[in-house]
Design an enzyme around this catalytic site. Structure first.
Site, PDB file in Angstrom:
ATOM      1  N   PRO A 136       0.829  -1.219   0.000  1.00 45.17           N
ATOM      2  CA  PRO A 136       0.000   0.000   0.000  1.00 45.17           C
ATOM      3  C   PRO A 136       0.854   1.257   0.000  1.00 45.17           C
ATOM      4  CG  PRO A 136      -0.074  -1.092   2.148  1.00 45.17           C
ATOM      5  CD  PRO A 136       0.679  -2.003   1.232  1.00 45.17           C
ATOM      6  N   GLU A 161       2.131  -8.165   8.736  1.00 46.85           N
ATOM      7  CA  GLU A 161       2.433  -6.728   8.764  1.00 46.85           C
ATOM      8  C   GLU A 161       3.278  -6.301   7.566  1.00 46.85           C
ATOM      9  OE1 GLU A 161       1.137  -4.399  10.726  1.00 46.85           O
ATOM     10  OE2 GLU A 161      -0.041  -6.064  11.508  1.00 46.85           O
ATOM     11  N   ARG A 172      -3.378  -8.996 -20.552  1.00 48.38           N
ATOM     12  CA  ARG A 172      -4.312  -8.742 -21.658  1.00 48.38           C
ATOM     13  C   ARG A 172      -3.696  -7.848 -22.729  1.00 48.38           C
ATOM     14  NH1 ARG A 172      -7.237  -3.993 -21.279  1.00 48.38           N
ATOM     15  NH2 ARG A 172      -9.151  -4.820 -22.155  1.00 48.38           N
ATOM     16  N   ASP A 174      -9.956   1.290 -24.749  1.00 44.89           N
ATOM     17  CA  ASP A 174     -10.334   1.232 -23.338  1.00 44.89           C
ATOM     18  C   ASP A 174     -10.000   2.525 -22.616  1.00 44.89           C
ATOM     19  OD1 ASP A 174     -11.414  -1.305 -23.228  1.00 44.89           O
ATOM     20  OD2 ASP A 174      -9.455  -2.253 -22.953  1.00 44.89           O
TER      21      ASP A 174
END
Ligand SMILES: C[S@@+](CC[C@H](N)C(=O)[O-])C[C@H]1O[C@@H](n2cnc3c(N)ncnc32)[C@H](O)[C@@H]1O
Length: 260
Positions: free
Chosen positions: A89, A116, A154, A169
């Site tokens: 993160p 953690e 993809r 896209d």
């Protein structure tokens, strides 16, 4: 292209990579996805991969040595150099531009943290890049790895049946995609589709789609428009969209669909 995923849950990663477009890309030999379990490289009888954090506090931290031995095996498994990514993160947020660059990288290793996270020393010495899939905390990096494999897989040449579809896209040219419609032409409850899409006039359809892309981006992700210089045609189409939109919805409605 080859992915080597370092994970305590290899089945999870395999299952998500073996379906749909990415599964087909593997079957076509365009993409290889290998998984490596650090538990297989732990040296004690309990196959320990985590330890208590120094300084105290909750949770466990992934140990250096099982991960280091796993990465050594990954590096030896094929001759090409490996770009090592840690899902975190705290990493740079994943974007379509980064996905497109990764799609041109022959070998990528993805380290999935758990608990953690991972001992900082391993990150400092073995990792080339940290990537986040969004500003929220997951319990493990496997979903992040699945996201990267899907988004990158993809884009491999031949993975999509129609190569044009990736170019249309959202984000690929800095705009959101236009709305799409299919059968029936007239739905009992929700009515018809924009006439132009039935006209067969390819120039008019292209113009309508581009205008909708610009308009949607203005409504939903105006930040993207500030990052992109518009040519004269695009500016004129966006002005047209805004005028029509304001006439229909009033100047006070900023039109955001996501009104949370
Ligand atoms: C519970 S998280 C650890 C979070 C860490 N203590 C922190 O706050 O930065 C466990 C693992 O999930 C993965 N993870 C969590 N959130 C993520 C995100 N937004 N993007 C990518 N990976 C994530 C990472 O691999 C991380 O090591």
């Amino acid at each position: 292209m080859r992915f080597d995923v370092v994970t305590l849950f290899p089945d999870f990663v395999r299952q998500s990579a073996d379906v749909g477009v990415v599964g087909r890309a593997q079957q076509r030999g365009l993409l290889q996805v290998e998984t490596w379990n650090p538990r297989d490289y732990a040296t004690d009888n309990y196959r320990t991969v985590d330890g208590r954090p120094f300084g105290g506090g909750p949770g466990m931290v992934m140990l250096i040595d099982p991960l280091r031995a796993t990465l050594a095996a990954v590096r030896e498994a094929a001759p090409e150099p490996v770009h090592v990514i840690y899902l975190s993160p705290q990493g740079a947020r994943l974007t379509q531009a980064r996905v497109e660059a990764l799609a041109k990288t022959p070998r990528v290793a993805l380290i999935c943290g758990r608990y953690e996270g991972v001992d900082e020393r391993l990150l400092q010495h073995e990792v080339d890049e940290e990537l986040s899939i969004g500003d929220y905390v997951l319990s493990g990096g496997e979903l992040g790895a699945a996201v990267i494999i899907d988004a990158v897989g993809r884009l491999q040449d031949g993975a999509l049946n129609d190569a044009q579809s990736a170019q249309q896209d959202s984000f690929s040219d800095g705009l959101l995609d236009c709305p799409h419609y299919t059968r029936p032409v007239h739905h009992d409850v929700w009515g018809g589709v924009p006439e132009v899409l039935l006209s067969g006039d390819h120039a008019a359809i292209r113009r309508w789609r581009h205008k909708q892309s610009l308009g949607r981006t203005w409504l939903r992700r105006p930040d993207l428009l500030t990052q992109r210089a518009l040519d004269d045609e695009s500016r004129a189409l966006l002005d047209e969209f805004r005028r029509e939109y304001t006439r229909l919805n009033g100047a006070a409605d900023n039109g955001r669909r996501n009104k949370n």
